[in-house]
Design an enzyme around this catalytic site. Structure first.
Site, short mmCIF file in Angstrom:
data_model
loop_
_atom_site.label_atom_id
_atom_site.label_comp_id
_atom_site.label_asym_id
_atom_site.label_seq_id
_atom_site.Cartn_x
_atom_site.Cartn_y
_atom_site.Cartn_z
N ARG A 232 5.00 2.40 3.91
CA ARG A 232 4.95 1.46 4.95
C ARG A 232 6.37 1.14 5.70
O ARG A 232 6.36 0.43 6.65
CB ARG A 232 4.14 0.39 4.19
CG ARG A 232 3.04 0.65 3.79
CD ARG A 232 1.92 1.15 4.76
NE ARG A 232 0.69 1.62 4.28
CZ ARG A 232 -0.18 2.13 4.89
NH1 ARG A 232 -0.24 2.45 6.20
NH2 ARG A 232 -1.51 2.50 4.36
N ASP B 91 -11.27 -2.59 -0.67
CA ASP B 91 -10.56 -1.89 0.34
C ASP B 91 -10.67 -2.81 1.74
O ASP B 91 -11.22 -3.84 1.91
CB ASP B 91 -11.31 -0.29 0.63
CG ASP B 91 -10.25 0.53 1.08
OD1 ASP B 91 -9.23 0.17 1.59
OD2 ASP B 91 -10.51 1.61 0.94
N HIS C 60 -12.71 4.82 7.05
CA HIS C 60 -11.86 3.97 8.04
C HIS C 60 -12.83 4.10 9.27
O HIS C 60 -12.73 3.15 10.17
CB HIS C 60 -10.52 4.51 8.32
CG HIS C 60 -9.58 4.44 7.39
ND1 HIS C 60 -9.48 5.20 6.25
CD2 HIS C 60 -8.44 3.35 7.11
CE1 HIS C 60 -8.27 4.81 5.53
NE2 HIS C 60 -8.07 3.78 5.94
N LYS D 198 -7.73 3.47 -7.14
CA LYS D 198 -8.41 3.39 -5.79
C LYS D 198 -8.92 4.95 -5.86
O LYS D 198 -8.21 5.81 -6.29
CB LYS D 198 -7.81 2.80 -4.64
CG LYS D 198 -6.65 3.52 -4.21
CD LYS D 198 -5.91 2.85 -3.27
CE LYS D 198 -4.71 3.62 -2.55
NZ LYS D 198 -3.97 2.79 -1.45
N HIS D 199 -10.04 5.08 -5.15
CA HIS D 199 -10.95 4.23 -4.42
C HIS D 199 -12.35 3.94 -5.25
O HIS D 199 -12.92 5.02 -5.09
CB HIS D 199 -11.08 4.49 -3.07
CG HIS D 199 -9.79 4.51 -2.23
ND1 HIS D 199 -9.26 5.90 -2.34
CD2 HIS D 199 -9.05 3.70 -1.27
CE1 HIS D 199 -8.12 5.56 -1.36
NE2 HIS D 199 -8.23 4.32 -0.83
N ARG E 179 -3.29 13.04 -1.17
CA ARG E 179 -3.28 11.74 -1.59
C ARG E 179 -3.50 11.88 -2.87
O ARG E 179 -3.08 10.88 -3.67
CB ARG E 179 -3.87 10.62 -0.88
CG ARG E 179 -3.33 10.32 0.81
CD ARG E 179 -4.54 9.70 1.48
NE ARG E 179 -4.62 8.41 0.93
CZ ARG E 179 -5.63 7.65 1.45
NH1 ARG E 179 -6.53 7.84 2.13
NH2 ARG E 179 -5.39 6.28 0.83
N ASP F 280 0.92 -1.14 0.07
CA ASP F 280 -0.09 0.26 -0.03
C ASP F 280 0.83 1.17 0.17
O ASP F 280 1.00 1.84 1.22
CB ASP F 280 -0.93 -0.25 1.27
CG ASP F 280 -1.82 1.03 1.22
OD1 ASP F 280 -2.32 1.70 0.06
OD2 ASP F 280 -2.69 1.29 2.24
#
Length: 1017
Positions: free
Chosen positions: A139, A316, A242, A229-230, A199, A131
């Site tokens: 990450r 997702d 989230h 995405k998304h 983003r 990701d």
């Protein structure tokens, strides 16, 4: 079950994809729904259908139902080398038979070690996912750090985005990563969105699509799946999926125009992955509060049937609150039934496995549906893992060093420099003048910091102003700042309104530049001050890398400057485009999936060449072309690399940049057809003395039968220059009079000085259609398609064309059309496939090729004409040359497209006599034979032009190359080690514009390069 029939889409799409090794036109496979046309995927190019099917079939036969179910599950794992963590992950592989893993936060070393261990435990290779919207650093904190997307969305060099994708792919392949959940294609059209923000590439759908696709193409050309995405678009929300189920309130019409546009273009670009979001979208799903990720209407009816997507579909993260909506069946089962292929990050992978397995056994999920999804996943595993092969095991330390090599650092530097956006620059406040007295005020930050130090501020000129400072402190600071010529203010928080009054007074008394190391929406919080400030700089994030890059921009010391899309710092019409300086050398090798560092690109050595600038700018101002690219390489160094003008010539048009793709016209002859013939000769499959009638039996009993290959290459076959093949397409009964004439008639279109065309006709319906299908596969223009029979008509017309002047030089397109037929007959491949596989791919010339609309957005391609006579449309992305268009865009005389940089790669191959980065692609003796065998009058060598009138006076006698009708030329001077590339679209909006030729602009530019370098005669 009827509703699952459409899920056989991928199997059908693969059948269409592999019907030829490399299709000569976009092939769309039949679907159950008439709107569900599939797109082939870049990742499968060059893969043989038989080998793929054999491997997939073998895997399917060996798999139990449990193992097939496991392929649909991709849990999230935190990389660790601790024994208990490793054991837990291995249990998932063995007990749930998982098909892949998404690694989250950790270190490069731990993830690499864990990946190798888990791959060895898996009977079927695991898909390893990242990701990484801004690279591995998102990450893995010891990886190279790249900027977020919003800053990169404001710069104009799409080649940079492509190169960025290639670099991330290089790092991924080193780490054993096959999938990146990027790019973000959400439109950031809601300033209150709490989760997308920086983003996103921006708030313009076309910009987001263009930037996202360029990056994704770099990823996939580097062997890593790009996942958009998304879907169907998370930008226009005020909540975070989230934490809850956000609602998108847009109408279907608004969604089509905005949110869905980048995804539609992504699918058209043949990219292969998509992630479904957890969103409530009433315009697309009538059932209230049904997450889009669990909606059949969205995941199947819209995404697969309506938009024709047949790639891998990931949910997702299923642990997100947005997915946790109660239903009659478990979330995992509903997600599969909705149309998803892979369940990403379920809360409990073991439970999800049991739920899906139970649904299969009960018949809720049919075995046919399970098999179709499993086959699709295995097919991508073949493309991503089996075909390229697992990299050989290296020490984790070596891999970490390879990921963080010089190539990564150079890319990071370019990207950070490019991400700094000068939004406003009144009175040219920036870059700051050396002699000016300038202070820096940092809001809610230390007085001295990385930014102030990099920008060269002395400690006495740096100030801090923090929330809670008294009014007296504000007055004292304002008084101290009055003595400065200018003040730079840095903002590092999203809500700086507490400093509004201080900033208002400051901007009234001082020339002020405000630098935002935060969301750009912070500007709205200090609107009055922002409006009064002379300069606004967006750095988008509060990192040391952004600080260093922003310091370089305000001081004017940045090496890699990038033109923003708007604002007073943007390049003015006709000015050289600074983005041209940003790319690596065009002769740099492609990033390959290897544990060894590839050869480093030669250094840039950009020189000031004011005469070249002046000639190009004056030509632009006189309307010789809408825009152009000029590139020169001397002794393996780029010495000149600039862009001028726009793609369509309008002041508001897209500016020409290093990523602009041009129709190369007759330059095709030397970049495609001629090297293809060289390859066949070096393999002993063809001789220069071979005759046409022997090579192509259809010409055996014609006047053309004794023409030799050498005569075709030298233009000494006595063939006519060209033929109006399109005459055969016209329904003669629809014409009132002639099709063309030497006099103007009412409504006729001027074609040339003394030539006019009658546009009042219709095409023969048995040869021309407005719909592309099996009967009309050849693209003639953006909305016209031809029957295969047109090719036969064209070749029969050539066969019956009389010859004259055999043995003397007479330029002819027909000869190179015949050479194309020879290449295709002997090689067993279409010309485009042959040169792409044998030449362009090995040297990394990724934009070079035929039919660019199959790979790239039209917005990146320069238009060549507004054809009001024949095709009655703007020609953009389809070949301008009518003969090549009659062949579907793939021809030996024309049809090639590419950027200046990729053209230069082939010329570098030439100047090195068939060698590229140490690899001999064309036999040296064969190449020398072609450039030293001359025709009568020394006007031509084999395939190449040597006409002195078209090149610089100072060019050596050994110089060879070619010009193109659309306004292009290439010249290679081996004696002086100089490569020259000029690309333009002088024919837009019409072909009557001949200033490029009448004013001798191309040879003048070429000559100015020699003079600036002090070389040549």
């Amino acid at each position: 079950m009827k509703r699952f029939l459409s899920l056989s889409i991928f199997v059908v799409a693969l059948a269409g994809l592999f019907s030829a090794t490399a299709p000569t036109q976009t092939q769309r496979s039949p679907r159950p729904d008439k709107k569900s046309e599939g797109y082939p995927f870049l990742l499968f190019e060059g893969i043989k259908k038989e080998e793929l099917s054999r491997w997939v079939d073998a895997q399917m036969k060996s798999m139990s139902v449990e193992q097939k179910v496991g392929q649909l599950i991709m849990p999230i794992v935190y990389p660790s080398t601790q024994a208990d963590k490793m054991r837990q992950a291995e249990q998932l592989v063995r007990n749930c038979h998982i098909g892949g893993i998404l690694f989250q936060k950790g270190s490069l070393s731990d993830q690499y070690t864990m990946t190798r261990r888990l791959q060895s435990a898996a009977p079927t290779p695991l898909l390893i996912a990242l990701d990484g919207e801004w690279g591995l650093y998102m990450r893995l904190k010891d990886a190279p750090r790249f900027p977020r997307n919003m800053g990169l969305g404001q710069q104009k060099d799409n080649q940079l985005l492509y190169d960025y994708g290639r670099e991330v792919a290089r790092e991924c392949r080193l780490m054993g990563i096959h999938i990146n959940f990027a790019p973000v294609l959400d439109i950031n059209n809601n300033s209150k969105n709490p989760v997308i923000g920086t983003r996103s590439f921006g708030d313009n759908p076309h910009q987001v699509a263009e930037k996202g696709i360029a990056y994704a193409q770099g990823l996939e050309d580097g062997g890593v799946m790009a996942v958009a995405k998304h879907f169907p678009g998370h930008g226009n929300t005020t909540e975070d999926s989230h934490k809850t189920l956000p609602t998108v309130f847009a109408s279907r019409q608004e969604l089509d125009k905005t949110e869905l546009y980048p995804f539609r273009e992504f699918f058209r670009a043949r990219l292969s992955g998509v992630m479904t979001a957890h969103l409530n979208v009433p315009a697309l799903e009538s059932r209230q509060n049904t997450p889009s990720s669990l909606s059949y209407a969205i995941c199947t009816d819209l995404l697969q049937k309506g938009m024709g997507f047949g790639g891998l579909i990931f949910t997702d993260g299923l642990a997100m609150e947005g997915a946790k909506v109660a239903g009659s069946q478990p979330i995992s089962v509903r997600a599969i039934l909705a149309g998803n292929d892979i369940l990403l990050g379920p809360v409990d992978p073991n439970k999800a496995f049991t739920e899906v397995l139970g649904a299969v056994r009960s018949g809720t999920i049919s075995s046919e549906l399970l098999d179709s999804k499993c086959r699709k996943i295995l097919s991508f595993k073949y493309a991503l893992i089996i075909r390229p092969g697992l990299p050989q095991e290296e020490s984790a330390t070596r891999v970490v060093n390879q990921v963080n090599n010089r190539e990564a650092k150079q890319m990071a530097s370019k990207l950070w420099d490019a991400s700094i956006y000068i939004q406003k620059n009144k009175k040219q406040l920036l870059p700051l003048r050396q002699e000016s007295r300038v202070a820096c005020v940092n809001l809610e930050a230390a007085a001295t910091n990385t930014f102030t130090q990099a920008a060269g501020f002395s400690t006495k000129d740096c100030y801090a102003y923090v929330k809670g400072n008294s009014t007296a402190r504000m007055r004292e600071l304002l008084a101290s700042l009055k003595r400065y010529d200018a003040v730079v203010v840095t903002v590092r928080q999203s809500q700086p309104d507490w400093a509004g009054e201080f900033l208002r007074q400051l901007t009234e008394q001082n020339a002020t530049a405000i630098v935002f190391f935060s969301t750009p929406y912070a500007e709205n919080r200090i609107r009055t001050a922002a409006d009064k400030a002379q300069a606004i700089v967006m750095a988008y994030e509060n990192t040391s890398e952004a600080a260093l890059a922003a310091a370089g921009r305000i001081r004017g010391t940045t090496n890699n400057t990038v033109t923003p899309t708007q604002g007073s710092s943007a390049v003015e019409e006709g000015e050289a485009d600074p983005t041209a300086y940003m790319m690596a050398s065009p002769i740099a090798p492609p990033s390959v999936s290897s544990f060894e560092e590839g050869p480093q690109p030669p250094p840039l050595s950009i020189m000031a060449m004011p005469k070249v600038d002046r000639i190009a700018q004056e030509a632009l101002s006189r309307g010789a072309f809408p825009g152009c690219r000029v590139l020169a390489i001397h002794c393996n160094k780029i010495v000149y690399n600039k862009s001028f003008g726009t793609l369509d010539g309008s002041a508001r048009g897209e500016k020409v940049s290093s990523s602009t793709i041009y129709d190369l016209a007759s330059v095709t002859k030397v970049l495609a057809t001629t090297p293809a013939v060289m390859l066949l000769i070096q393999e002993g499959k063809l001789k220069l003395t071979d005759q046409l009638g022997f090579l192509l039996p259809r010409f055996a009993h014609t006047d053309l039968s004794n023409i030799t290959v050498q005569q075709l290459l030298l233009h000494e076959a006595g063939l006519r220059p060209s033929v109006s093949f399109y005459d055969a397409l016209i329904d003669q009964s629809s014409l009132n009079g002639r099709l063309t004439g030497a006099r103007q008639n009412p409504g006729w279109v001027q074609l040339d000085t003394n030539s006019w065309g009658n546009p009042f006709f219709t095409f023969r319906p048995e040869l021309v259609s407005r719909t592309q299908n099996a009967n009309y596969p050849l693209r003639f223009s953006t909305d016209l398609y031809l029957s295969e029979e047109v090719k036969n008509i064209l070749l029969n017309t050539i066969a019956s064309t009389p010859r004259c002047g055999v043995g003397n030089y007479k330029y002819s397109d027909l000869g190179f059309i015949l050479l194309q037929q020879i290449v295709e007959k002997i090689s067993g491949k279409s010309l485009d496939s042959f040169v792409e596989e044998r030449i362009y791919q090995p040297i990394g010339a990724n934009t070079l090729g035929y039919q660019p609309l199959n790979k790239f957005s039209a917005s990146r391609i320069a238009p060549t004409q507004n054809d009001k006579f024949l095709r009655k449309s703007i020609i953009r992305g389809t070949v301008d040359d009518e003969a090549a268009a009659c062949l579907g865009g793939v021809s030996g005389n024309a049809g090639l497209f590419g950027t200046a940089e990729d053209v230069a790669r082939v010329l570098e191959l030439f100047i090195q006599e068939g060698s590229y980065n140490g690899k001999q692609i064309i036999d040296r003796k064969v190449f020398r034979q072609f450039i030293t065998t001359h025709g009568k009058g020394n006007r031509r060598s084999l395939g190449f032009d040597k006409g002195r009138a078209s090149m610089a006076d100072s060019a050596s006698a050994s110089t060879y190359g070619h010009t193109g009708f659309t306004g292009t030329c290439v010249w290679v001077d081996p004696d002086n080690e100089l490569i020259f590339v000029f690309l333009s679209n002088r024919t837009y909006p019409n072909r009557l514009n001949k200033k490029l030729m009448t004013e001798g602009i191309r040879p003048k530019l070429h000559q100015a390069i020699y003079e600036a370098l002090g070389i040549g005669a």
